[in-house]
Design a protein around this motif. Structure first.
Motif, PDB file in Angstrom:
ATOM      1  N   PRO A  29      13.572 -50.222 -11.539  1.00  0.00           N
ATOM      2  CA  PRO A  29      14.278 -50.794 -10.386  1.00  0.00           C
ATOM      3  C   PRO A  29      13.653 -52.116  -9.931  1.00  0.00           C
ATOM      4  O   PRO A  29      12.423 -52.237  -9.851  1.00  0.00           O
ATOM      5  N   ARG A  30      14.517 -53.094  -9.728  1.00  0.00           N
ATOM      6  CA  ARG A  30      14.065 -54.426  -9.313  1.00  0.00           C
ATOM      7  C   ARG A  30      13.895 -54.457  -7.806  1.00  0.00           C
ATOM      8  O   ARG A  30      14.549 -53.717  -7.090  1.00  0.00           O
ATOM      9  N   LYS A  31      13.023 -55.372  -7.343  1.00  0.00           N
ATOM     10  CA  LYS A  31      12.861 -55.540  -5.902  1.00  0.00           C
ATOM     11  C   LYS A  31      14.123 -56.195  -5.336  1.00  0.00           C
ATOM     12  O   LYS A  31      14.670 -57.117  -5.954  1.00  0.00           O
ATOM     13  N   LEU A  32      14.564 -55.724  -4.191  1.00  0.00           N
ATOM     14  CA  LEU A  32      15.819 -56.239  -3.624  1.00  0.00           C
ATOM     15  C   LEU A  32      15.544 -57.153  -2.435  1.00  0.00           C
ATOM     16  O   LEU A  32      14.522 -57.000  -1.757  1.00  0.00           O
ATOM     17  N   PRO A  33      16.469 -58.071  -2.167  1.00  0.00           N
ATOM     18  CA  PRO A  33      16.307 -58.870  -0.942  1.00  0.00           C
ATOM     19  C   PRO A  33      16.515 -57.994   0.290  1.00  0.00           C
ATOM     20  O   PRO A  33      17.164 -56.957   0.205  1.00  0.00           O
ATOM     21  N   TRP A  34      15.950 -58.404   1.428  1.00  0.00           N
ATOM     22  CA  TRP A  34      16.177 -57.659   2.676  1.00  0.00           C
ATOM     23  C   TRP A  34      17.572 -57.974   3.193  1.00  0.00           C
ATOM     24  O   TRP A  34      18.155 -59.005   2.864  1.00  0.00           O
ATOM     25  N   ILE A  35      18.054 -57.101   4.036  1.00  0.00           N
ATOM     26  CA  ILE A  35      19.369 -57.335   4.625  1.00  0.00           C
ATOM     27  C   ILE A  35      19.188 -57.711   6.103  1.00  0.00           C
ATOM     28  O   ILE A  35      18.305 -57.185   6.783  1.00  0.00           O
ATOM     29  N   VAL A  38      26.823 -53.321   3.006  1.00  0.00           N
ATOM     30  CA  VAL A  38      25.451 -52.815   2.793  1.00  0.00           C
ATOM     31  C   VAL A  38      24.856 -52.557   4.170  1.00  0.00           C
ATOM     32  O   VAL A  38      24.751 -53.471   4.992  1.00  0.00           O
ATOM     33  N   ASN A  39      24.495 -51.324   4.429  1.00  0.00           N
ATOM     34  CA  ASN A  39      23.928 -50.983   5.743  1.00  0.00           C
ATOM     35  C   ASN A  39      22.454 -51.341   5.830  1.00  0.00           C
ATOM     36  O   ASN A  39      21.972 -51.776   6.860  1.00  0.00           O
ATOM     37  N   ASN A  40      21.727 -51.124   4.723  1.00  0.00           N
ATOM     38  CA  ASN A  40      20.295 -51.438   4.726  1.00  0.00           C
ATOM     39  C   ASN A  40      19.822 -51.577   3.281  1.00  0.00           C
ATOM     40  O   ASN A  40      20.373 -50.943   2.373  1.00  0.00           O
ATOM     41  N   ALA A  41      18.824 -52.431   3.095  1.00  0.00           N
ATOM     42  CA  ALA A  41      18.213 -52.553   1.766  1.00  0.00           C
ATOM     43  C   ALA A  41      16.745 -52.220   1.916  1.00  0.00           C
ATOM     44  O   ALA A  41      16.068 -52.736   2.812  1.00  0.00           O
ATOM     45  N   PHE A  42      16.274 -51.328   1.076  1.00  0.00           N
ATOM     46  CA  PHE A  42      14.865 -50.950   1.104  1.00  0.00           C
ATOM     47  C   PHE A  42      14.199 -51.711  -0.039  1.00  0.00           C
ATOM     48  O   PHE A  42      14.820 -52.596  -0.628  1.00  0.00           O
ATOM     49  N   LYS A  43      13.005 -51.334  -0.389  1.00  0.00           N
ATOM     50  CA  LYS A  43      12.335 -52.152  -1.405  1.00  0.00           C
ATOM     51  C   LYS A  43      13.113 -52.152  -2.724  1.00  0.00           C
ATOM     52  O   LYS A  43      13.421 -53.200  -3.277  1.00  0.00           O
ATOM     53  N   ALA A  94      30.213 -54.464  -2.764  1.00  0.00           N
ATOM     54  CA  ALA A  94      29.312 -54.780  -1.647  1.00  0.00           C
ATOM     55  C   ALA A  94      27.864 -54.861  -2.145  1.00  0.00           C
ATOM     56  O   ALA A  94      27.133 -55.811  -1.815  1.00  0.00           O
ATOM     57  N   ALA A  95      27.465 -53.879  -2.969  1.00  0.00           N
ATOM     58  CA  ALA A  95      26.085 -53.859  -3.474  1.00  0.00           C
ATOM     59  C   ALA A  95      25.804 -55.097  -4.336  1.00  0.00           C
ATOM     60  O   ALA A  95      24.736 -55.719  -4.227  1.00  0.00           O
ATOM     61  N   SER A  96      26.787 -55.497  -5.159  1.00  0.00           N
ATOM     62  CA  SER A  96      26.591 -56.657  -6.050  1.00  0.00           C
ATOM     63  C   SER A  96      26.421 -57.935  -5.231  1.00  0.00           C
ATOM     64  O   SER A  96      25.686 -58.842  -5.617  1.00  0.00           O
ATOM     65  N   ARG A  97      27.089 -57.985  -4.073  1.00  0.00           N
ATOM     66  CA  ARG A  97      26.998 -59.191  -3.242  1.00  0.00           C
ATOM     67  C   ARG A  97      25.606 -59.331  -2.623  1.00  0.00           C
ATOM     68  O   ARG A  97      25.204 -60.430  -2.259  1.00  0.00           O
ATOM     69  N   LEU A  98      24.907 -58.215  -2.483  1.00  0.00           N
ATOM     70  CA  LEU A  98      23.535 -58.324  -1.966  1.00  0.00           C
ATOM     71  C   LEU A  98      22.600 -58.800  -3.057  1.00  0.00           C
ATOM     72  O   LEU A  98      21.814 -59.718  -2.860  1.00  0.00           O
ATOM     73  N   CYS A  99      22.705 -58.181  -4.229  1.00  0.00           N
ATOM     74  CA  CYS A  99      21.670 -58.436  -5.244  1.00  0.00           C
ATOM     75  C   CYS A  99      22.075 -59.496  -6.252  1.00  0.00           C
ATOM     76  O   CYS A  99      21.253 -59.941  -7.038  1.00  0.00           O
ATOM     77  N   GLU A 145      26.806 -59.450   6.593  1.00  0.00           N
ATOM     78  CA  GLU A 145      28.200 -59.881   6.645  1.00  0.00           C
ATOM     79  C   GLU A 145      28.680 -60.365   5.268  1.00  0.00           C
ATOM     80  O   GLU A 145      29.846 -60.188   4.904  1.00  0.00           O
ATOM     81  N   LYS A 146      27.757 -60.968   4.486  1.00  0.00           N
ATOM     82  CA  LYS A 146      28.126 -61.495   3.160  1.00  0.00           C
ATOM     83  C   LYS A 146      28.522 -60.384   2.190  1.00  0.00           C
ATOM     84  O   LYS A 146      29.096 -60.647   1.133  1.00  0.00           O
ATOM     85  N   THR A 147      28.136 -59.148   2.516  1.00  0.00           N
ATOM     86  CA  THR A 147      28.409 -58.052   1.576  1.00  0.00           C
ATOM     87  C   THR A 147      29.664 -57.274   1.963  1.00  0.00           C
ATOM     88  O   THR A 147      30.053 -56.335   1.270  1.00  0.00           O
ATOM     89  N   ARG A 148      30.282 -57.643   3.057  1.00  0.00           N
ATOM     90  CA  ARG A 148      31.431 -56.878   3.566  1.00  0.00           C
ATOM     91  C   ARG A 148      32.613 -56.954   2.593  1.00  0.00           C
ATOM     92  O   ARG A 148      32.932 -58.028   2.070  1.00  0.00           O
ATOM     93  N   VAL A 149      33.264 -55.798   2.344  1.00  0.00           N
ATOM     94  CA  VAL A 149      34.416 -55.734   1.443  1.00  0.00           C
ATOM     95  C   VAL A 149      35.538 -54.992   2.152  1.00  0.00           C
ATOM     96  O   VAL A 149      35.280 -53.996   2.839  1.00  0.00           O
ATOM     97  N   GLU A 150      36.748 -55.466   1.966  1.00  0.00           N
ATOM     98  CA  GLU A 150      37.903 -54.696   2.436  1.00  0.00           C
ATOM     99  C   GLU A 150      38.936 -54.729   1.327  1.00  0.00           C
ATOM    100  O   GLU A 150      39.191 -55.779   0.734  1.00  0.00           O
TER     101      GLU A 150
END
Ligand code: COA
Ligand code: ADP
Length: 594
Positions: free
Chosen positions: A332-338, A288-293, A253-258, A216-221
């Motif tokens: 590529p850096r390790k990403l947090p899970w979503i 962001v629908n999903n974050a992988f490693k 949206a991607a920046s809000r995850l990482c 939800e934190k990554t949602r953009v409109e």
């Protein structure tokens, strides 16, 4: 022809080619066009754009923003399409794009586009993007893209003129474009079907919640008003402009995850479902629908509405983009899970995992790089559309090669060879007094193959995949010095011509099936790429060509037969001609649908 390999080593590879080079090569009519390339030939639909990357074109990392690049790509491709069509064109779809390099301020971006093939009202445009460092003169490939444009005239339906390919590269693209179109038009259904079948385990319970970001934190409109500079002279919004806006919200949206500046690596194939115009409001929604490693999938959806009818929103487009976050060493850096929202969010989370798998399969199989794809690819529902594509495209690529050399000719049966990239290929060609459609029906019925090909002892249909694709288990007799018969599991894919001048195609390659594993009884044989192309020369006159790219196991047998004029190829091909002539009036009712 499936050959028994066994102890057929009689002469070496080299002897074949020394014998063939001593023969006079007969140039084919189509080769003359190919020669034009070296003489300064330029494709008439080719359009080039060169842009110096300025600070106003860059993103938060100081690199060329992909949104800007997409605008340049779309404009160049549209101009190429319009040059061919002679009327305004709109972007209908864009295939997967993989970005290999980022581009810095001061570098030059070169975009080159040309129409690969025209169909009815649509065209496939191939685009190549390179970057150039003006100081060091170095050049990099940035990406390749394939876009479909649809020609549009106000009052009448457009029927585009055909593109006549001249060089080997143009012939390859022209042949394969028909296959890509086939795949594109079923893409949405294929993905829906695959997502429904793909059993991805929900791994949410096993994840460390302290390292998880709520989706939800990554949602953009975001909303945009379409103004005249965003549209063509007919008031249609440029596809590239919409893609640029989509990339913008996806990046947020991607920046809000990482909590860093992400880099866009890939955009999945998408389709512009409907037009939008000057004065429309466009709403962009991303999450962001999903974050992988090391990567994440961001989904974006675009809707359009008019000010006076805000509730009547039209779904224009949806796209899925893959981002990574690069460290100082570009790793590529390790990403947090979503942590997805229950319900819709969890569905998208699972679908993103499935899409990742499908995307990798597609990238791997669709590339058609023979040296990289194993001889027998496992057949399963998640890759069947792509394997069928790979099967036909590989054969069409082989057919389009312009360095085939005539090795021998007996009673108007010609044998050509081609040595390239460690592969030896051959093709046999003859003209038969049979209707092309009928020859195609007779040859694509693999059950009848034992009637003329002694290398086929029995043929069992394992699976009728769809109308045009089937898997067969073929057993060949014990031949030569072999102790056991051979068996093959073959995917046979057939295609009717897409337009005049196109051949009928029957492509064959090996696949592996869990139900038909190798047994003690047979020695397992493999086919990399083989099949027939049939060209209608006139009424009741067909040029029949059989192609085969020799696998390492087959090589010795091929070299022996290519070198020897009493070749088994020749006798088998003659038997094929008799079979076609004997059965030219004999169509089974079930086959008359073509
Ligand atoms: N990918 C590629 N081509 C496609 C396609 C897809 N997903 N869907 C349809 N097409 C092609 C069809 O193959 C057909 O080509 P052909 O005439 O060469 O056989 C052509 O589009 C027209 O197909 P048709 O079925 O008559 O029309 P449609 O109702 O599917 O409309 C578009 C297709 C592209 C015209 C329509 O979706 C549209 O207007 N999209 C918006 C285009 C636009 O404005 N883009 C700019 C950004 S908004
Ligand atoms: P789907 O939901 O099946 O993925 P859609 O076309 O509805 O397909 O949406 C495409 C993507 O756009 C979604 O996967 C999601 O990432 C994003 N998206 C859709 N709706 C929203 C929304 N309301 N808010 C944020 N992002 C959205």
């Amino acid at each position: 022809m499936i050959q028994n390999v066994g102890s057929h080593l009689r002469r070496g590879f080299a002897s074949v080619f020394s014998s063939r080079t001593s023969r006079k090569s007969i140039p084919r009519a189509e080769d003359e066009g190919a020669m034009a390339e070296g003489e300064g030939y330029r494709n008439p639909t080719e359009v080039q754009m060169s842009q110096l990357v300025l600070p106003c074109h860059t993103n938060q990392r100081g690199e060329l923003s992909i949104g800007q690049l997409l605008k340049w790509i779309d404009t160049t491709a549209c101009l190429s399409a319009e040059r061919h069509a002679g009327c305004p064109c709109v972007t209908a779809s864009m295939d997967d794009i993989y970005f290999e390099h980022t581009i810095s301020v001061g570098q030059v971006v070169n975009v080159k586009a040309k129409v690969n093939r025209a169909f009815n009202s649509s065209m496939e445009v191939g685009i190549q993007v390179t970057s150039e460092d003006l100081c060091s003169e170095k050049q990099w490939s940035v990406c390749k893209a394939l876009a479909t444009f649809v020609a549009h005239r106000e009052l009448s339906k457009v029927k585009l003129k055909q593109v006549i390919p001249r060089t080997e590269e143009e012939k390859t693209e022209h042949g394969v474009a028909a296959e890509r179109r086939r795949m594109r038009l079923v893409y949405a259904d294929t993905i829906k079907d695959l997502l429904a079948r793909c059993a991805i385990q929900d791994d949410l319970d096993s994840k460390d919640y302290s390292y998880m970001v709520p989706a939800e934190k990554t949602r953009v409109e975001s909303v945009e008003l379409v103004l005249p500079p965003h549209a063509n002279h007919q008031g249609n919004t440029f596809g590239g402009q919409i893609m640029a806006w989509m990339e913008n919200v996806a990046t947020i949206a991607a920046s809000r995850l990482c909590r860093a500046h992400p880099t866009l690596k890939a955009i999945e194939m998408f389709h512009f479902r409907g037009p939008s115009h000057v004065g429309d409001r466009l709403v962009f929604k991303a999450i962001v629908n999903n974050a992988f490693k090391h990567s994440m999938e961001v989904g974006v959806c675009v809707e359009a509405y008019r000010q006076e009818a805000e509730t009547q929103r039209r779904h224009i487009n949806s796209a899925f983009m893959t981002f990574v976050v690069l460290d100082a060493d570009d790793q590529p850096r390790k990403l947090p899970w979503i942590q997805p929202q229950p319900g819709e969010g969890e569905r998208r989370y699972r679908e993103a995992s499935a899409r990742k798998k499908i995307r990798l399969d597609r990238k791997y199989i669709v590339s058609c790089k023979q040296a990289e794809v194993p001889l027998s690819v496992p057949w399963d529902p998640s890759n069947q559309v792509y394997l069928s594509y790979n099967n036909v495209s590989s054969l069409k690529m082989l057919v389009a090669k312009d360095n085939w050399t005539l090795s021998s000719e007996i009673s108007q049966v010609r044998l050509y060879t081609l040595e390239e990239d460690k592969f030896l290929s051959f093709h046999l060609e003859m003209v038969v007094h049979v209707d092309a459609a009928q020859a195609f029906l007779l040859l694509s019925d693999l059950h009848r193959r034992p009637e003329w090909d002694k290398h086929y002892r029995s043929v069992e249909l394992v699976q009728q995949v769809d109308e045009d694709d089937a898997i067969y288990h073929v057993i060949s007799p014990v031949l030569g010095g072999d102790t056991k018969p051979r068996d093959f599991v073959i995917l046979a894919s057939r295609r009717k011509p897409c337009d005049n001048g196109d051949p009928y195609v029957l492509a064959m390659r090996s696949v592996t099936l869990p139900t038909h594993r190798e047994t003690q009884e047979y020695q397992r044989g493999e086919i990399l790429c083989s099949g027939f192309c049939l060209w209608r020369e006139a009424d009741q006159l067909t040029k029949v060509s059989y192609y085969n790219q020799a696998t390492p196991g087959l090589l010795n047998y091929v070299t022996t037969n290519v070198a020897g004029l009493s070749s088994e190829f020749y006798t088998t091909f003659q038997a094929c001609e008799h079979f076609l002539l004997d059965n030219r009036n004999d169509l089974a009712p079930s086959l008359q649908t073509l």
